[in-house]
Design a protein around this motif. Structure first.
Motif, mmCIF file in Angstrom:
data_model
loop_
_atom_site.group_PDB
_atom_site.id
_atom_site.type_symbol
_atom_site.label_atom_id
_atom_site.label_comp_id
_atom_site.label_asym_id
_atom_site.label_seq_id
_atom_site.Cartn_x
_atom_site.Cartn_y
_atom_site.Cartn_z
ATOM 1 N N GLN A 1 -32.740 40.943 -26.243
ATOM 2 C CA GLN A 1 -33.928 41.034 -25.409
ATOM 3 C C GLN A 1 -35.081 41.767 -26.102
ATOM 4 O OE1 GLN A 1 -34.149 39.508 -22.239
ATOM 5 N NE2 GLN A 1 -32.366 38.593 -23.175
ATOM 6 N N ASP B 1 -42.837 35.602 -19.225
ATOM 7 C CA ASP B 1 -42.273 34.493 -18.450
ATOM 8 C C ASP B 1 -41.467 33.554 -19.342
ATOM 9 O OD1 ASP B 1 -43.536 35.517 -16.240
ATOM 10 O OD2 ASP B 1 -45.231 34.112 -16.321
ATOM 11 N N TYR C 1 -38.303 35.766 -21.285
ATOM 12 C CA TYR C 1 -37.253 36.380 -20.485
ATOM 13 C C TYR C 1 -36.765 35.490 -19.336
ATOM 14 C CZ TYR C 1 -38.117 40.737 -22.966
ATOM 15 O OH TYR C 1 -38.241 41.691 -23.949
ATOM 16 N N THR C 2 -37.640 34.662 -18.770
ATOM 17 C CA THR C 2 -37.211 33.808 -17.657
ATOM 18 C C THR C 2 -37.150 32.340 -18.061
ATOM 19 O OG1 THR C 2 -39.461 33.431 -16.802
ATOM 20 C CG2 THR C 2 -38.309 35.406 -16.046
#
Length: 339
Positions: free
Chosen positions: A63, A312, A315-316
């Motif tokens: 991450q 966005d 991470y998503t």
């Protein structure tokens, strides 16, 4: 996880050719465009992760991301601190693990940075200051990483923008409301698409107000305080100061230079009005004497949105291109205040 060998097999090329393309050496080694495209398509299809991404995964920190900010260090270099402030603010608020690296480039030569995109030196990019040539390059490119455009519209890309024509109209409406009737524009010597659109909106709106435009309605000045000052002094020396009663400047630094050049004559605002784009640190225009009327470019807020688009997508896993426009605000100050 895909290997470089898999990419080579999928593309139908040798392992060494695939490595050359992936490491950004294709032009140097005279690999054909057709072969490059085969390798890039194979990388995309196999979700091959080169260099920095692979290292991130190996250390177990999936991450953590490195973001490249492409910025031209010309007259716009002094605006970058506002942009970085906005990026930092959003990163801290979102509590994400992102690092920002500044990648200098020359506007019009973005294609020369292709190796950086292929080399895997970063996970995503924000591109600022692009011109038509740069947009043509982006239009023909297919990147595996998220790329966000700052104040440039291009189909297929996320972008954060202002309505440049609307900015010009806003400047015209304000000057007209203050009784100015002979407008001119002071452009920087290095022009860009947004400035042209602002100029168009400005003159179109003035004509809608019934204002007759002067023959010499565009003046050029260096994109700096010095450039604005020298332009103002030259206008005084050539007795061309009366050609217009108001000036819309493409930069607040140019506007401040004009104010300094005309300070002794006390021309502003009774005889001449000056309005400018607010690109740089707002305190300079706010606390100058006289203070400068500006239309503020919401750089910090636009940078925050650029960062949010990246969050966005990193991470998503959002993948649809998104476009957002920001409103600009006019701060009326002494340089246009006749009443």
């Amino acid at each position: 996880m895909s290997r470089i060998k898999d990419v080579a097999e999928a593309a139908g090329v040798s392992l060494s050719t695939a490595s050359i393309v992936i490491n950004g050496k294709a032009e140097e080694r005279k690999i054909s465009k057709k072969t490059q495209e085969k390798v890039l398509k194979a990388m995309h299809a196999l979700n091959y992760i080169p260099n920095v991404s692979a290292k991130t995964l190996r250390r177990g920190d999936s991450q953590s991301y490195t973001i490249a900010l492409f910025w031209n260090f010309d007259f716009r270099s002094t605006m970058m601190h506002r942009f970085l402030f906005g990026l930092q603010k959003r990163i801290l608020e979102a509590k994400v693990n992102m690092s920002i690296v500044v990648h200098p480039y020359q506007t019009g030569n973005l294609r020369k940075e292709e190796e950086s995109f292929l080399h895997g030196a970063f996970h995503a990019a924000i591109i600022a200051n692009a011109n038509g040539d740069d947009l043509d390059y982006l239009r023909c490119s297919s990147f595996r990483i998220p790329v966000i455009l700052y104040n440039r519209l291009l189909e297929g890309y996320c972008s954060v923008n202002v309505d440049d024509k609307k900015i010009g109209r806003l400047a015209a409406d304000h000057l007209y409301s203050q009784g100015y009737r002979y407008p001119a524009v002071v452009h920087g010597t290095q022009n860009f698409p947004g400035a042209t659109k602002r100029e168009e909106g400005f003159f179109e709106r003035m004509e809608e107000h019934g204002v007759k435009l002067p023959e010499n309605k565009i003046i050029y000045a260096g994109n700096s305080l010095k450039g604005g000052f020298e332009c103002g002094k030259l206008m005084l020396e050539k007795h061309s100061i009366d050609m217009a009663d108001c000036y819309f400047c493409s930069s607040d630094f140019i506007g401040l230079g004009l104010l300094n050049a005309w300070a002794e004559e006390k021309l502003v605002p009774k005889k001449i009005g000056v309005i400018a784009m607010g690109n740089h640190d707002p305190q300079y225009s706010k606390y100058h004497v006289p203070s400068l009327t500006v239309i503020n470019m919401p750089i910090e807020e636009m940078a925050e949105q650029c960062c949010q688009f990246l969050i966005d997508r990193m991470y998503t896993l959002a993948d649809e291109p998104a476009v957002k426009f920001f409103e600009t605000k006019l701060y009326a100050r002494d340089s246009t205040r006749r009443s």
